[in-house]
Design an enzyme around this catalytic site. Structure first.
Site, mmCIF file in Angstrom:
data_model
loop_
_atom_site.group_PDB
_atom_site.id
_atom_site.type_symbol
_atom_site.label_atom_id
_atom_site.label_comp_id
_atom_site.label_asym_id
_atom_site.label_seq_id
_atom_site.Cartn_x
_atom_site.Cartn_y
_atom_site.Cartn_z
ATOM 1 N N SER A 189 -1.807 2.059 1.780
ATOM 2 C CA SER A 189 -2.254 1.706 0.600
ATOM 3 C C SER A 189 -1.435 2.777 -0.301
ATOM 4 O O SER A 189 -0.310 3.231 -0.471
ATOM 5 C CB SER A 189 -3.769 1.691 0.555
ATOM 6 O OG SER A 189 -3.876 1.259 -0.858
ATOM 7 N N ASP A 344 -1.673 -10.296 -0.337
ATOM 8 C CA ASP A 344 -1.819 -9.045 -0.946
ATOM 9 C C ASP A 344 -0.845 -8.661 -2.220
ATOM 10 O O ASP A 344 0.287 -9.172 -2.140
ATOM 11 C CB ASP A 344 -1.146 -7.912 -0.029
ATOM 12 C CG ASP A 344 -1.435 -6.502 -0.508
ATOM 13 O OD1 ASP A 344 -2.187 -6.200 -1.457
ATOM 14 O OD2 ASP A 344 -1.045 -5.429 0.103
ATOM 15 N N HIS A 374 -4.765 -6.865 1.996
ATOM 16 C CA HIS A 374 -4.711 -5.540 1.614
ATOM 17 C C HIS A 374 -6.213 -4.844 2.321
ATOM 18 O O HIS A 374 -7.128 -5.083 2.112
ATOM 19 C CB HIS A 374 -4.782 -5.071 0.028
ATOM 20 C CG HIS A 374 -4.453 -3.687 -0.156
ATOM 21 N ND1 HIS A 374 -3.136 -3.331 -0.093
ATOM 22 C CD2 HIS A 374 -5.124 -2.585 -0.238
ATOM 23 C CE1 HIS A 374 -3.225 -2.178 -0.570
ATOM 24 N NE2 HIS A 374 -4.260 -1.586 -0.587
#
Length: 405
Positions: A189, A344, A374
């Site tokens: 991320s 995502d 995600h």
């Protein structure tokens, strides 16, 4: 007194649950997702946590950011008999080193891990399971970097800490039994953002060995277009909703949230930058198979706002948006592993960065999780109750890549 406290907590829980039910967006989980109910339930719990954090801040009990940090830290795992673990400082940066106890002939590879959390959340403790797993499964020395968090330490402190820790480790790698030519940077991320930015910063360093590889796990990489196919298709898919992505990013930069709608519409980019960046960030470069699910190309040109551009100008720095680095930097990057998830909003960031790297002759190993979302890799090590099959698959692919380094 205890009874009153219990009643208060029950009322508080009911209040926040009702607030969530009526005010928070409902998940838009595609029907083809095999663990749909489980993800919906996780989405409910996550939004409950966000709602509770806001409530606790409003009534003056604790700040939203402190509550969410504590929740993300969770319960630490038990001791690991296969690893030596030690807390150190690389100059001013806190790190935790994981070293396999098993003896080997020669030196090991080294992995620097930068955790996710949009620069405001996450910690060494929160990623304890992840770093232990990579150390055990790949027989590597892993350094978990505890970079300082915003808002107490404003952006770009997080990048600076990660770069400081990386340079220190590269210079002292042999002290930890690591081959300096086998050092890999890795992150998920926003930790993937930091990974990409650190790798870019090192390409001009002649005083250091070259990185062996970089591993980017569903990274955020660009602020140019928030209407790419993946942003449209996954706007309401947990856990990273489209609007939440931008809100968290603006909070990281300590910017006014009133600009969210204008940025989502594309009003934050002047024409000259739009022309420059469209050769790197464009739906035209997304393969057709990723446009078949609910994507509508934009037919209107957004009205540019100089005020919004001035507000969010730091977002265009390659430290925040590594996709926007110049070609001369991209061409010198190390071998790369990129993990993307179908469900995502950041999927297309990974696809576009993959193309940029390959266009410059950089070797890229790509792992696409067809049922991934995600955060799935982070959740994978919390057992069957919390983890998802896609996360487990992603971890296995990362381990296989690392073993080749």
């Amino acid at each position: 007194m205890e009874l009153l406290l219990e009643i208060f907590l029950v009322v508080l829980t009911v209040f926040v649950a009702m607030a969530f039910y009526y005010e928070h967006p409902k998940a838009e989980i595609p029907h083809g997702f095999s663990q749909r109910r489980k993800l919906y339930f996780f989405h409910y719990i996550l939004n409950f946590g966000f709602g509770l954090a806001k409530f606790l801040e409003k009534v003056g009990i604790t700040s939203e950011v402190y509550f969410l940090r504590a929740a993300m830290d969770g319960i630490p795992p038990l001791k690991d008999k296969h690893l030596f673990m030690k807390n150190l400082r690389f100059e001013k940066v806190k790190v935790r080193i994981y070293q396999p106890k098993m003896s080997i002939n020669g030196q090991r590879r080294g992995i620097l891990y930068f955790h996710g959390g949009v620069g405001r959340f996450g910690s060494i403790r929160a990623y304890e399971r992840t770093c232990r797993y990579f150390a055990r499964k790949t027989n590597s020395v892993v350094v978990s970097v505890g970079y300082r968090l915003a808002p107490e330490y404003p952006y770009p402190t997080q990048f600076e800490d990660c770069l400081t820790a990386t340079v220190h480790f590269m210079r002292t790698a042999q002290d930890y039994g690591v081959d300096p030519s086998r050092i890999i940077v890795c992150g998920d991320s926003s930790g993937g953002t930091l990974t990409a930015a650190v790798a870019q910063a090192l390409v001009t360093r002649r005083d250091l060995p070259k990185l062996r590889a970089q591993i980017l796990i569903y990274p955020y990489l660009q602020c140019v277009d928030f209407n790419l196919p993946s942003y449209q298709q996954n706007e309401g898919v947990p856990i990273l909703l489209k609007e939440r992505t931008l809100v968290l990013g603006l909070k990281y930069l300590n910017k006014d949230l009133s600009a969210v709608e204008a940025i989502l519409n594309g009003s934050h980019i002047p024409e000259d930058l739009q022309l420059k960046y469209q050769k790197w960030v464009s739906p035209d470069y997304i393969p057709h198979e990723f446009k078949t699910r609910g994507y509508k190309p934009s037919t209107t040109q957004p009205l540019f706002s100089k005020e919004v551009y001035t507000l969010v100008k730091p977002m265009f720095d390659p430290v925040f948006s590594p996709m926007l680095a110049e070609d001369s930097v991209i061409a010198r990057l190390p071998e790369t592993f990129i993990l993307t998830c179908e469900f995502d909003v950041l999927r297309d960031d990974g696809l576009l960065y993959k193309k940029r790297l390959e266009d410059h002759g950089i070797k890229v190993t790509w792992c696409h999780l067809q049922e991934g979302f995600h955060g799935t890799v982070f959740l994978a090590l919390y057992g069957e109750l919390i983890g998802f099959r896609s996360g487990k698959k992603g971890l296995e692919r990362i381990v296989n890549f690392l073993r080749l380094m």
